[in-house]
Design an enzyme around this catalytic site. Structure first.
Site, mmCIF file in Angstrom:
data_model
loop_
_atom_site.group_PDB
_atom_site.id
_atom_site.type_symbol
_atom_site.label_atom_id
_atom_site.label_comp_id
_atom_site.label_asym_id
_atom_site.label_seq_id
_atom_site.Cartn_x
_atom_site.Cartn_y
_atom_site.Cartn_z
ATOM 1 C CD GLU A 266 -2.855 1.039 -0.283
ATOM 2 O OE1 GLU A 266 -2.323 1.479 -1.327
ATOM 3 O OE2 GLU A 266 -3.993 0.538 -0.264
ATOM 4 C CG ASP A 343 -7.292 2.034 -4.264
ATOM 5 O OD1 ASP A 343 -7.106 1.053 -5.027
ATOM 6 O OD2 ASP A 343 -6.697 3.113 -4.398
#
Length: 545
Positions: A266, A343
């Protein structure tokens, strides 16, 4: 969203036994291995679960990846595959498909040797199209993957969901059977945000997936692994997933044609502990249609990346060392994703055949044993058919025009050309001139041609020129990639007309390949000169069986 199809056949009992802890059945977590010898690192026979069930598996099936990891005291908490069982004694469904004509759904289970019963999918989808709606977790945690819902990025499907993969987009040979992988195109993805047993908040874990070194892009993010539960970017260290792509953030990492294996942690795709290029992440050399990609993370101080050729050989270490600054400790949230980012970034393409996630940091010995097991699958092995237009046959397409009778239809970086191929040609050139005949993607009475070197990529016409492109399951792609054979226009071999432009035939013209009419259009390749010869091709044995 997608409920499990309730089968009424005699296989229902077997599938249920593989999926729950009813009396008379044991889940994989209840195995009690019997050690019989130490060969290399791990040599263990694992006693079966499902005792008391009428299992379809043969008792001679050897240990599989999750048996190996269980022996290593790092048991699987997720095990996904549309190809095979990942436990020796798993006997439940592998995945679910839903057909477009009436929304009927069916679970696809196993043959007696633990490989997918792809014939059941073929029967359900014979006169329509099907989508993979669920990939079952074979572990006792039941962390099944369904089509991903909306996250920070919305999908183009109903209610912001992503699309599911076309069930027939990735036919391959594995274990001596024709089975199907999961072919991800942009807009597709799978997710489970309510899992059990998956590492969170700095707990150790390991994972691998069998993917493709020829079907990829630079879009974000072809991932498999641990992600945010909200579908939003919640910060560094909240993901721990394998990524296979061409990472253009560090373009000097990709001088060759292959992708790289990275860790998506991430807010960063890492090749090592630095925000820079680690050239070891590059998969280079000859084409690798099937690769294994590996990531393990102790959650506190270090992680490791590896890759292997899923068809032969051992593992290559990309990096083993400290976590990047700001990622120690990790902050995993425990969702599982496939083909997307945390996401719901869904601009990626890739292929998925199998993958697992473990509780704990596996030993190198266990990883090596699993890699050896993957090689035994014989991903992409010859189909056993050769030189005919029978679906499954591996072929070459040779020009019959006198000028060019030593030339063959081949892929060249996505373009389709004719070029000389001989016994002295490189393995890549031979593979690029080898095609697998498939049932016509839009009409089973016709044929489609899949690349040998690039599983899941098919010949299709686009603006009249032939290209080799991934099959994305759309109606246009299906039609553009379907050709109907007939006797050769010059009396030799076969000619192939386009399904959606039936007066246009595959034709070579000045070394390039098109669909062309016989003089009725104004394009240069539509000339009547040599049309009958240029549209006739000899179907012969493959250059790379």
């Amino acid at each position: 969203m997608f409920g499990r199809f309730q089968r009424t056949s005699s296989l229902q009992h077997q599938a249920d036994c593989g999926r729950d802890d009813r009396p008379g059945c044991r889940s994989p977590s209840s195995r009690r291995p019997k050690t019989v010898a130490a060969v290399a690192v791990i040599a263990v026979l694992v006693t079966g679960n499902l005792l008391g069930c009428s299992a379809a598996h043969s008792e001679t099936i050897e240990q599989r990846p999750c048996d190996i990891y269980a022996t290593d005291h790092t048991p699987c908490v997720a095990a996904h595959s549309t190809v095979r069982s990942l436990y020796a004694k798993y006997n439940g469904p592998l995945y679910q498909v839903k057909r477009a004509s009436d929304n009927a759904a069916e679970n696809i289970g196993l043959l007696s040797d633990g490989y997918a019963n792809a014939a059941a999918q073929d029967a359900l989808c014979a006169r329509t199209t099907c989508t993979i709606t669920k990939i079952y977790d074979q572990s006792p945690h039941h962390n099944d993957l369904s089509i991903a819902p909306s996250g920070h990025y919305k999908g183009a499907g109903p209610d912001g969901f992503d699309f599911g993969a076309a069930a027939d987009a990735l036919p391959i040979m594995a274990g001596g059977h024709e089975v199907y992988g999961v072919s991800i195109s942009a807009g597709m993805g799978y997710r489970n945000s309510r899992t059990s047993g998956v590492a969170v908040n700095g707990k150790p874990e390991g994972m691998y997936m069998v993917s493709s070194g020829t079907h990829f892009n630079s879009g974000c993010c072809f991932d498999y692994g641990n992600a945010e539960t909200s579908g939003n970017d919640t910060g560094a260290g909240h993901m721990d997933a394998i990524n296979v792509s061409r990472d253009l953030e560090w373009p000097n990492c990709h001088p060759g044609p292959g992708p790289g294996v990275h860790a998506d942690l991430e807010n960063g795709i890492f090749h090592w502990d630095k925000r820079s290029c680690n050239s070891a992440a590059e998969i280079s050399g000859r084409p690798h249609p099937f690769i294994s990609a590996w990531l393990k993370n102790n959650g506190e101080t270090r992680f490791a990346l590896k890759w292997g050729d899923a068809q032969s050989g051992g593992l290559n270490t990309i990096y083993s060392g400290a976590l990047p600054s700001g990622y120690a400790p990790m902050r995993q949230e425990g969702a599982i994703i496939l083909g997307i980012g945390g996401d719901n970034s869904h601009a990626s393409v890739g292929s998925f055949f199998e993958g697992v996630m473990t509780a704990g940091f596996p030993s190198d010995g266990a990883d090596n044993a699993v890699q050896s097991n993957i090689v035994t699958v014989r991903y992409g092995a010859p189909t056993g058919l050769s030189g005919t237009l029978t679906p499954g046959s591996e072929i070459s397409l040779q020009a019959t025009t006198p000028c060019c009778s030593g030339d063959y239809v081949r892929n060249q970086n996505g373009a389709v050309i004719i070029a000389p191929i001989t016994s002295g040609s490189t393995e890549q050139d031979k593979g690029d001139a080898t095609w697998i005949v498939r049932r016509g993607l839009a009409n089973a009475a016709c044929v489609s041609f899949e690349s040998k070197n690039n599983p899941g990529d098919f010949l299709r016409h686009q603006n009249a020129a032939l290209r080799m492109q991934p099959f994305d399951g759309t109606a246009l792609n299906r039609s553009d990639a379907t050709f109907c054979p007939e006797p050769g226009k010059d009396g030799k071999g076969n000619s192939f007309h386009s399904l959606n432009y039936p007066t246009k035939y595959i034709r070579h013209y000045y070394g390039e390949v098109y669909i062309a009419s016989n003089g009725s259009d104004t394009n240069p390749w539509d000339t009547t000169v040599l049309w009958t010869s240029d549209t006739s091709f000899a179907v012969g044995p493959p250059w790379l069986p």
